[in-house]
Design a protein around this motif. Structure first.
Motif, PDB file in Angstrom:
ATOM      1  N   VAL A  12       0.842  -1.205   0.000  1.00 59.33           N
ATOM      2  CA  VAL A  12       0.000   0.000   0.000  1.00 59.33           C
ATOM      3  C   VAL A  12       0.875   1.252   0.000  1.00 59.33           C
ATOM      4  O   VAL A  12       0.620   2.194  -0.764  1.00 59.33           O
ATOM      5  CB  VAL A  12      -0.983  -0.010   1.191  1.00 59.33           C
ATOM      6  N   ALA A  13       1.919   1.278   0.817  1.00 62.77           N
ATOM      7  CA  ALA A  13       2.807   2.443   0.865  1.00 62.77           C
ATOM      8  C   ALA A  13       3.471   2.666  -0.495  1.00 62.77           C
ATOM      9  O   ALA A  13       3.558   3.804  -0.979  1.00 62.77           O
ATOM     10  CB  ALA A  13       3.864   2.257   1.954  1.00 62.77           C
ATOM     11  N   ARG A  14       3.928   1.604  -1.126  1.00 63.62           N
ATOM     12  CA  ARG A  14       4.573   1.711  -2.438  1.00 63.62           C
ATOM     13  C   ARG A  14       3.600   2.255  -3.478  1.00 63.62           C
ATOM     14  O   ARG A  14       3.923   3.151  -4.260  1.00 63.62           O
ATOM     15  CB  ARG A  14       5.111   0.342  -2.877  1.00 63.62           C
ATOM     16  N   LEU A  15       2.389   1.734  -3.482  1.00 58.54           N
ATOM     17  CA  LEU A  15       1.383   2.176  -4.447  1.00 58.54           C
ATOM     18  C   LEU A  15       0.977   3.629  -4.203  1.00 58.54           C
ATOM     19  O   LEU A  15       0.791   4.395  -5.164  1.00 58.54           O
ATOM     20  CB  LEU A  15       0.163   1.262  -4.406  1.00 58.54           C
ATOM     21  N   SER A 128      -5.425   1.942  13.995  1.00 57.06           N
ATOM     22  CA  SER A 128      -4.580   0.740  13.941  1.00 57.06           C
ATOM     23  C   SER A 128      -3.182   1.071  13.444  1.00 57.06           C
ATOM     24  O   SER A 128      -2.187   0.610  14.014  1.00 57.06           O
ATOM     25  CB  SER A 128      -5.216  -0.318  13.035  1.00 57.06           C
ATOM     26  N   LEU A 129      -3.101   1.860  12.382  1.00 61.79           N
ATOM     27  CA  LEU A 129      -1.784   2.233  11.859  1.00 61.79           C
ATOM     28  C   LEU A 129      -1.005   3.084  12.863  1.00 61.79           C
ATOM     29  O   LEU A 129       0.208   2.916  13.013  1.00 61.79           O
ATOM     30  CB  LEU A 129      -1.927   2.961  10.518  1.00 61.79           C
ATOM     31  N   SER A 130      -1.698   3.963  13.573  1.00 56.92           N
ATOM     32  CA  SER A 130      -1.040   4.774  14.607  1.00 56.92           C
ATOM     33  C   SER A 130      -0.499   3.889  15.724  1.00 56.92           C
ATOM     34  O   SER A 130       0.610   4.099  16.210  1.00 56.92           O
ATOM     35  CB  SER A 130      -2.011   5.798  15.196  1.00 56.92           C
ATOM     36  N   ARG A 131      -1.285   2.895  16.116  1.00 50.33           N
ATOM     37  CA  ARG A 131      -0.822   1.994  17.164  1.00 50.33           C
ATOM     38  C   ARG A 131       0.404   1.209  16.708  1.00 50.33           C
ATOM     39  O   ARG A 131       1.371   1.039  17.455  1.00 50.33           O
ATOM     40  CB  ARG A 131      -1.923   1.020  17.579  1.00 50.33           C
ATOM     41  N   ILE A 132       0.385   0.729  15.465  1.00 48.80           N
ATOM     42  CA  ILE A 132       1.547   0.003  14.933  1.00 48.80           C
ATOM     43  C   ILE A 132       2.775   0.903  14.954  1.00 48.80           C
ATOM     44  O   ILE A 132       3.852   0.504  15.404  1.00 48.80           O
ATOM     45  CB  ILE A 132       1.265  -0.521  13.506  1.00 48.80           C
ATOM     46  N   ARG A 133       2.615   2.133  14.464  1.00 50.08           N
ATOM     47  CA  ARG A 133       3.743   3.076  14.466  1.00 50.08           C
ATOM     48  C   ARG A 133       4.240   3.310  15.881  1.00 50.08           C
ATOM     49  O   ARG A 133       5.456   3.273  16.133  1.00 50.08           O
ATOM     50  CB  ARG A 133       3.341   4.390  13.811  1.00 50.08           C
TER      51      ARG A 133
END
Length: 147
Positions: A12-15, A128-133
């Motif tokens: 997803v980041a690459r795209l 969720s992404l914030s928690r992962i970070r």
């Protein structure tokens, strides 16, 4: 088949980067330029060494980019009041309209990427992404990786 989360995040980041690059090129900005300006907008007044470290590039690479952005009137070097040998990097007034365009591109891309997701799904994804970070940048995870 469930893909590992790390691969999905990377894809997803690459795209997103690839599509942002394409949209930014339409307004005449390269990846190196938009990346440098965006990072600098979050770290205004840092020195070239710190900027290179944040961007994970060699200092010579960021020095050349700052030279080009300075020639274009987008950044300026100012003497560090605490160290007359050092320079601090600041956004120039000319960068503000370009950064506004880049923010608009980012907003449009985000809307396109999240199409079909309702507000609660978007909030859950962001949380969720914030928690992962946070998990990956916490002092405990750093100690675990080093120890």
């Amino acid at each position: 088949m469930n893909e590992p989360i790390g691969f999905l995040i990377n894809d997803v980041a690459r795209l997103l980067r690839r599509e942002f690059d394409a949209r930014a090129r339409r307004v005449g900005v390269t990846r190196a330029q938009w990346h440098t300006l965006t990072i600098l907008s979050r770290n205004e007044g840092c020195n070239q060494g710190a900027l290179a470290e944040i961007m994970e590039v060699e200092p010579i690479t960021i020095g050349r980019m700052i030279d080009r952005l300075e020639e274009a009137g987008l950044v300026e070097r100012r003497r560090d009041p605490a160290d007359r040998r050092a320079w601090r990097i600041h956004l120039a007034q000319g960068a503000q309209p370009l950064l506004a365009q880049l923010r608009g591109i980012g907003s449009g891309l985000t809307a396109d990427a999240l199409a079909g997701m309702d507000g609660s799904e978007r909030e859950a994804l962001a949380a969720s992404l914030s928690r992962i970070r946070n998990n990956l940048t916490s002092d405990e995870s750093k100690e675990a990786a080093n120890g």
